[in-house]
Each structure stands twice: as C-alpha cells, then as structure tokens.
Enzyme design. Structure first.
Site, PDB file in Angstrom:
ATOM      1  N   TYR A 142       0.819  -1.214   0.000  1.00  0.00           N
ATOM      2  CA  TYR A 142       0.000   0.000   0.000  1.00  0.00           C
ATOM      3  C   TYR A 142       0.852   1.262   0.000  1.00  0.00           C
ATOM      4  O   TYR A 142       0.414   2.312  -0.448  1.00  0.00           O
ATOM      5  CB  TYR A 142      -0.922   0.036   1.231  1.00  0.00           C
ATOM      6  CG  TYR A 142      -2.239  -0.671   1.064  1.00  0.00           C
ATOM      7  CD1 TYR A 142      -2.296  -2.014   0.718  1.00  0.00           C
ATOM      8  CD2 TYR A 142      -3.433   0.011   1.277  1.00  0.00           C
ATOM      9  CE1 TYR A 142      -3.507  -2.658   0.585  1.00  0.00           C
ATOM     10  CE2 TYR A 142      -4.654  -0.633   1.149  1.00  0.00           C
ATOM     11  CZ  TYR A 142      -4.684  -1.965   0.806  1.00  0.00           C
ATOM     12  OH  TYR A 142      -5.892  -2.593   0.681  1.00  0.00           O
ATOM     13  N   LYS A 190       2.790 -15.416   2.564  1.00  0.00           N
ATOM     14  CA  LYS A 190       3.058 -16.122   1.304  1.00  0.00           C
ATOM     15  C   LYS A 190       4.568 -16.364   1.266  1.00  0.00           C
ATOM     16  O   LYS A 190       5.274 -15.932   0.345  1.00  0.00           O
ATOM     17  CB  LYS A 190       2.553 -15.251   0.131  1.00  0.00           C
ATOM     18  CG  LYS A 190       2.556 -15.921  -1.204  1.00  0.00           C
ATOM     19  CD  LYS A 190       1.459 -16.965  -1.395  1.00  0.00           C
ATOM     20  CE  LYS A 190       1.623 -17.701  -2.698  1.00  0.00           C
ATOM     21  NZ  LYS A 190       0.734 -18.874  -2.835  1.00  0.00           N
ATOM     22  N   ASP A 222      -3.270 -18.211   0.383  1.00  0.00           N
ATOM     23  CA  ASP A 222      -4.232 -18.879  -0.505  1.00  0.00           C
ATOM     24  C   ASP A 222      -4.964 -19.993   0.244  1.00  0.00           C
ATOM     25  O   ASP A 222      -6.186 -20.147   0.148  1.00  0.00           O
ATOM     26  CB  ASP A 222      -3.552 -19.400  -1.789  1.00  0.00           C
ATOM     27  CG  ASP A 222      -2.252 -20.146  -1.529  1.00  0.00           C
ATOM     28  OD1 ASP A 222      -1.782 -20.164  -0.375  1.00  0.00           O
ATOM     29  OD2 ASP A 222      -1.699 -20.713  -2.491  1.00  0.00           O
ATOM     30  N   ASP A 246      -6.558  -6.997   4.141  1.00  0.00           N
ATOM     31  CA  ASP A 246      -7.664  -6.323   3.449  1.00  0.00           C
ATOM     32  C   ASP A 246      -8.568  -7.356   2.799  1.00  0.00           C
ATOM     33  O   ASP A 246      -9.784  -7.340   2.956  1.00  0.00           O
ATOM     34  CB  ASP A 246      -7.089  -5.368   2.391  1.00  0.00           C
ATOM     35  CG  ASP A 246      -8.181  -4.667   1.623  1.00  0.00           C
ATOM     36  OD1 ASP A 246      -9.130  -4.166   2.263  1.00  0.00           O
ATOM     37  OD2 ASP A 246      -8.105  -4.621   0.380  1.00  0.00           O
ATOM     38  N   ASP A 250     -12.677  -8.910   4.189  1.00  0.00           N
ATOM     39  CA  ASP A 250     -13.923  -8.826   3.409  1.00  0.00           C
ATOM     40  C   ASP A 250     -14.498 -10.229   3.252  1.00  0.00           C
ATOM     41  O   ASP A 250     -15.694 -10.443   3.394  1.00  0.00           O
ATOM     42  CB  ASP A 250     -13.659  -8.240   2.001  1.00  0.00           C
ATOM     43  CG  ASP A 250     -14.002  -6.753   1.915  1.00  0.00           C
ATOM     44  OD1 ASP A 250     -13.794  -6.039   2.926  1.00  0.00           O
ATOM     45  OD2 ASP A 250     -14.460  -6.298   0.852  1.00  0.00           O
TER      46      ASP A 250
HETATM   47  C1  IPM Z   1     -10.400  -0.998   3.891  1.00  0.00           C
HETATM   48  C2  IPM Z   1     -10.625  -0.409   2.518  1.00  0.00           C
HETATM   49  C3  IPM Z   1      -9.408   0.425   2.162  1.00  0.00           C
HETATM   50  C4  IPM Z   1      -8.200  -0.488   2.135  1.00  0.00           C
HETATM   51  C5  IPM Z   1      -9.539   1.192   0.834  1.00  0.00           C
HETATM   52  C6  IPM Z   1     -10.785   2.039   0.773  1.00  0.00           C
HETATM   53  C7  IPM Z   1      -8.322   2.035   0.559  1.00  0.00           C
HETATM   54  O1  IPM Z   1     -10.860  -1.398   1.590  1.00  0.00           O
HETATM   55  O2  IPM Z   1     -10.314  -0.222   4.871  1.00  0.00           O
HETATM   56  O3  IPM Z   1     -10.351  -2.211   4.022  1.00  0.00           O
HETATM   57  O4  IPM Z   1      -7.929  -1.123   1.110  1.00  0.00           O
HETATM   58  O5  IPM Z   1      -7.520  -0.567   3.151  1.00  0.00           O
HETATM   59 MN    MN Z   2     -10.970  -3.427   2.434  1.00  0.00          MN
END
Ligand code: IPM
Ligand code: MN
Length: 360
Positions: A142, A190, A222, A246, A250
């Site tokens: 990042y 990884k 993975d 990240d 999700d």
């Molecule tokens: C998160 C979001 C952010 C990230 C984006 C919006 C930059 O997806 O907080 O998880 O990738 O960290």
């Molecule tokens: Mn995210």
C-alpha cells in the site's frame, strides 16, 4: 471520565451510520456519568469538494486534538469510474492512517445466531465462530516506494516493503490479544514466494519465544482464504500484512451474514481510530437503509480500546445482540420486515437503557 472524540462521517452512508454510533456513545455516557465532547471534520470526497484535499490539514488538527476518532466511510463513484483522477478519496484514508500512525487494524469476526441463515455458508460451519484479524495497516504494498509507471506508460510497478520493526509492533499486539483469548496465533503469509513474507515468518517466530504460553502456526494466504470458508472455527487470532488482511477480512465478513456488521479499530501510536469495515455504499446514501451495526460496534470498540471502558463497551455490544435478536434490522439482513438505519439506532439505545436497568 472526560474525553474528546473526533467524528469523521466521510462519504456515502458514512454520515447516517456514524450518527447512530454517536447516539450509542451519548446514551452510554449519560448512563455511566462520562463527559464526551464531539468535534466533526471532513474527510474523503466531501473534503475534496470543500478543500480539494481528501484529508485536509484542518481535519488532521481535529484528529490530533482528540482522544479517539470515530470514522464512517470514504469513496465516491465519480472517482471509481475515473482511473485518471489525480485526487482520490481513498488517498485521504491512506494519508490519515500514515500521518496518524495507525499501524494495526483489529477486525473481529463474529457469527450471530440470529443471522446464521442469511449467510451463504452452512450454519454448522459458521455457528459459534469468533476470531480476530490483526492487519498491519501502514506498510507493505500500500505504501512501498518506488511505485508508478515507466516513462512510456506501458509498465506499472508497486513495491512491497517491510521492516522488522513494523512487523514486531503489530505482532506484539496480536500475541497480547491471544493471551485473553484461546491462546493461538496464526500468521498468514506467502512465505513460499515473497521475501517480505519470509521476514515476517522469521521475525514472528523469534517473537514467539517471548510468549511461551501462545501457540503459533503459519498458513499461506491462498490456503487461509480457503480455510476461512471451509472451517473458520479453526482460527482464533490471525496476524497478517496489509493487503492480505484487506482481502481476507472482506471474505470473513460473509460469516457474520453482512458486511454491515463488522467494526474495526485502527490502533495508533498516540490515538486510535474506529470505523466499520464496509465502505461508503453510495447506492444507499441518504436513504436511511444502511446497516448501522458496524458503526455502533466500532463505537463499542472505541470505548474498550481507547478509553478502557470495558463495561460500557460490553453494554453496547449486548444491546446490539439484543437488537439483532429482536428482529429490528436493516434490509441487508431482512428484506421482508426491515427497519430504517435510524430505527435500528433507536432500538440499540432503548436496549442500552433496558440493560442498564437490569445491571445498575
Ligand atoms: C479498507 C478499505 C481500504 C483499504 C480502501 C478504501 C483504501 O478497503 O479499509 O479495508 O484497502 O484498506
Ligand atoms: Mn478493504
């Protein structure tokens, strides 16, 4: 207790859900006799519109003057559709993380009995699941330099970079958290491919000597992505780098039934920030339909992590549980008899009062 909280509602559904988080904080402050003050500031697309900067200096000053930060969401479709935009809302979030030194993102993943049936995963797989991801937040791909394009524009590159020091500070938090849980840390990496991952493994393995009471194991990302869906009960504390964290958080939100349920804490050197993990969800903005539980639970994390107010935090979490059980939920959870964002927030406040009547 007297505390100053910076409130950064941001974009999309951010303002609506953050308002419910503040409502819960106010209810708890009144009941337990705390004095919280709230100072609002702009971040994201709304800050670009107002000041041509997604994280303006004024907002940074408000954050630095606060004991903790409650944040909503960032992002606007007009930027998503324009990869050439020079200033992007997401830069505000990344600048905020970097400038305020928010080096660890803590994302708890919990399954709710009342929501088991709305998850696409089988009930017997997700029932009772309760783990927490410690995601490194200010390093890795990042932020690594160099990044950009070759002169002729036909080549692009990003750099993944980690120092031992960056790995150690987030890892220490993960090991400490494991002490209050079932005592297991899984490092997700990884290491079969990446040099940074090998440094993570080496560093974390060394650090584990300082925590003889904690079991450490390793898993390739993975494989972890598969295991989160196949057998999420395996995990207790997951420790990982920025981008892997990240992606897998999700994925893990599916266990809770809705992305709208998940809160997070971004732990800083001097102060911390609290935000739901869902984004700005622009399609729902201004419609009073967004799920406020993630924001309300982020307020609960703020009380625990920033102020050490364990009882108060627990009261909010229990009030959320009771609200979910009562069926007062937004449409992402129940399409047929959904309540509005505000109604859900009001119900949580009512449950906070109900719980306090029992406990006081
Ligand atoms: C998160 C979001 C952010 C990230 C984006 C919006 C930059 O997806 O907080 O998880 O990738 O960290
Ligand atoms: Mn995210």
């Amino acid at each position: 207790m007297k505390k100053n909280i910076a409130v950064l509602p941001g974009d999309g559904i951010g303002p609506e859900v953050t308002a419910q988080g503040v409502k819960a904080l106010k209810a708890v402050a009144e009941l337990y006799g705390h004095e919280f003050t709230y100072e609002e500031a702009l971040v994201g697309a709304v800050a670009i519109d107002a000041a041509n900067d997604p994280f303006p200096a004024e907002t940074e000053t408000v954050c630095r003057g606060a004991d903790a930060i409650l944040f909503g969401a960032i992002g606007h479709p007009k930027y998503d559709d324009d990869p050439k935009a020079k200033v992007r809302p997401e830069q505000g979030l990344l600048a905020m993380r970097k400038k305020l030194g928010l080096f660890t993102n803590v994302r708890p993943v919990t399954s709710y009995d009342a929501l088991l049936s709305i998850s696409p995963l089988k009930e017997e797989i997700i029932k009772g699941v309760d783990f927490v991801v410690f995601r490194e937040l200010t390093g890795g791909i990042y932020f690594g330099q160099p990044r950009g394009r070759s002169e002729d524009g036909t080549n692009a590159f990003d750099t993944c970079n980690y120092s031992k020091e960056e790995i150690l500070r987030v890892s220490n938090l993960a090991f400490q958290a494991a002490r209050n849980r079932s005592g297991k840390v899984t490092l997700v990496d990884k290491a079969n491919v990446l040099a940074t991952s090998r440094l993570w493994r080496e560093t974390v393995q060394e650090l584990a000597n300082d925590y003889p009471d904690i079991t450490l194991d390793f898993m390739f990302v993975d494989n972890a992505a598969m295991k989160i869906i196949q057998n999420p009960g395996y995990f207790d504390v997951v420790l990982t780098e920025n981008m892997f964290g990240d992606i897998i958080t999700d994925e893990a939100s599916v266990i809770s039934g809705s992305l709208g349920m998940l809160p997070s804490a971004s732990i800083g050197v001097e102060r911390s920030l609290f935000e739901p993990i869902h984004g700005s969800y622009p399609q729902a903005a201004g419609k009073n339909i967004a799920n406020p539980f993630g924001a309300i639970l982020s307020a609960a994390m703020l009380l625990e992590y920033a102020f050490g107010l364990i009882e108060e935090s627990k009261t909010i979490k229990e009030a959320v549980m009771k609200t979910v059980d009562s069926g007062v939920v937004t449409e992402d959870i129940d399409k047929d008899k959904s309540s509005s964002t505000e109604e859900v927030g009001d119900k949580v406040v009512a449950m906070i009062h109900e719980l306090s009547a029992v406990n006081f």
